[in-house]
Design a protein around this motif. Sequence first.
Motif, PDB file in Angstrom:
ATOM      1  N   PHE A  77       0.830  -1.198   0.000  1.00  0.00           N
ATOM      2  CA  PHE A  77       0.000   0.000   0.000  1.00  0.00           C
ATOM      3  C   PHE A  77       0.870   1.256   0.000  1.00  0.00           C
ATOM      4  N   ARG A  78       0.407   2.306  -0.686  1.00  0.00           N
ATOM      5  CA  ARG A  78       1.086   3.606  -0.651  1.00  0.00           C
ATOM      6  C   ARG A  78       0.219   4.591   0.116  1.00  0.00           C
ATOM      7  N   VAL A  79       0.885   5.387   0.995  1.00  0.00           N
ATOM      8  CA  VAL A  79       0.156   6.330   1.841  1.00  0.00           C
ATOM      9  C   VAL A  79       0.935   7.649   1.909  1.00  0.00           C
ATOM     10  N   PRO A  80       0.395   8.758   1.402  1.00  0.00           N
ATOM     11  CA  PRO A  80       1.041  10.055   1.626  1.00  0.00           C
ATOM     12  C   PRO A  80       1.044  10.398   3.115  1.00  0.00           C
ATOM     13  N   VAL A  81       2.093  11.086   3.569  1.00  0.00           N
ATOM     14  CA  VAL A  81       2.184  11.451   4.981  1.00  0.00           C
ATOM     15  C   VAL A  81       2.079  12.962   5.195  1.00  0.00           C
TER      16      VAL A  81
END
Length: 683
Positions: A608-612
């Motif tokens: 999964f990719r998640v912006p922070v």
Amino acid sequence: MTITPARPTGARTLLPITPVTRHGSRSHLTCQYRCGNACDQPVPNPTDNPDFHVVAERALARRSLLKIGAGAGALTVTGLASGAPLAAAAVAGRTAGTWRFEPVAPNNRDRVTVPRGFRADVLISWGDAVEKGAPRFDVDNQTPEAAAKQFGYNNDYVGVLPHPEDRRGGVLVTNHEYTDEQLMFPTGRYDSATIKRIAMASHGMSVVELVRGSKAGSWNVQKLRKTTLNRRLHVGSQFQLVGPAAGDERLRTAADETGREVLGTFNNCAGGLTPWGTVLSGEENFNGYFDASGPLDARYTASYARYGISGTGRGWNEVDERFDLAVEPHEPFRHGWIVELDPYDPDSTPRKHTMLGRMKHEGANVTIADNGKVVVYMGDDERFDYIYRFVSAGTYDPSGTRRARRRNLRLLTTGTLSVARFDGDGLDDERYDGSGTWIPLASDTESFVEGFSVADVLIDTRLAADQVAPTKMDRPEDIEVNPVNGRVYCALTNNANRDTPEETDEANPLFQSQTRPSLGAPLVTQGGNRNGYVLEMTPGNDNHAGRDFFWSLMLVCGDPAAPETYFAGFPKEQVSPISCPDNVAFDPEGNLWISTDGNVLGSNDGLFRVPVRGPERGRVQQFATVPFGAECCGPFIHPDGKSVFLAPQHPGETNGATFETPSSTWPNREGFPRPSVVVVYER
């Protein structure tokens, strides 16, 4: 140790698979072979130190009010491993951080599924040749000698370093965590001793040279005749113990009276890269490799119990008596360390760093503090265990000279080891957050725990940490520093054992999580933190070497429809369901990538990719799923942002599966599964 074959006749000898109730989606096979059914054993931490749910209780009770700002200010930190060969940097053009893709839907396919417009190539699989002279893999004609030169089984950690001579090349380093004999061997083809020796040779690590492919982001394994760095480490390889505890009586055996030379590394889980171009590898569930032909040594009752050493292992003592606690009670103390491997020197002896403490290491990841000190973050992957940090006594030399590298290679042998305590802020400020403190345990010259010497602290780190009241966590696994915003991110996979009324009180929704037994089935409420969460830590005064930090729960994982889930304030209807975060990585833009292990929502595990930061902070998007029965290991985002490496580990490891009746045949459809490393890139 000389690994010799036995005559391949007779039936297999397999570990007993106990039909117990799983706390997650892992099969009985995975739980038995990987960690010896750790979740079904008594909790090794009997202390009354505070649990993380206690300090987070106030925030969790206010879950419905949480609105952490989407643009929560990015922390600017200087001196972050600027000399690292793989430090992230701004990269022109489309990269993993800017890829636009339609999220992969939950599924149970027996393949690596990636978004439209992307391709997933298998780089290397169990049994492929690593060292020159390795024979072609033949599942019916395996030998210990061949396995010691071939790619090992169940590759977990994945790292890719620059090639020292070829600008188009790379150096792949992986861990081989554990073996599953029920899936590896045709029934009746090998005898028990041969199976054990092959399994021993199939553990450890691999170093494999790569070369870029014709398509941007693609890679291939370098032709064996052209390689100079390829290497296989296994249970018979030589390792050196270094640091303050090296030479201690508890590290001495009949085979090594110095307490400084060790054979083998096994159950290596995650890892990390150092700024000086080495790889750190964590020895995790080492406790499950030791049997006992007689009574256990009473001197070590407390130590054995705290580490889950029971005298019931994998039967390796039948072919090597050092795995028999009645013969060598000190052998377990020689494992459970952080290993440092120099992939650029195939003749070097890897080192086990006693200064980093002994525990069930998930891995170790390095950053450089503002004052030049080397900081290593580590998690002890067990229910109710702790998060640790090491700060070096010396400072990092970024000059890149050979002399500087030799000096940097000594940085992990002196310094201070600490353990984390988390405190809630006590404010009704609509946030899951608080402050924390690093509690020192020992330096290389002084113990800070009453009644413990420096060696005591480093060898029995869990027992020492118990004395200073750190916070018990829910399986702290991979911990890494974001090279863009300087914050620290930790995957806390799950813990279904918070089952007292206090722990499962309705006011604590994190501990009343929900699961979906199968796709399309109704939600079933179950107690315990079954889906895990991601912890975000900000060092006080932007200083990783300082004593204080701030924390917040960035993600409370699970089905977005479940009331307890939280995604950093991002609208829940726009995120992918995520369960059991395991490992983390970052792309050049600083986005967080999360791989999962033990998804209890009915789908295969995935990435999964998640912006922070920014308006999409907390937007979880599924980028890949791995084959049926596998966990998603790695991941590693190449610093140019063009390639995503991942390792589907234990494909087909499901209840009832055997070599003859597999539940997966990924990746080559040969009739049996082969754990492999995969690279994903844009078509």
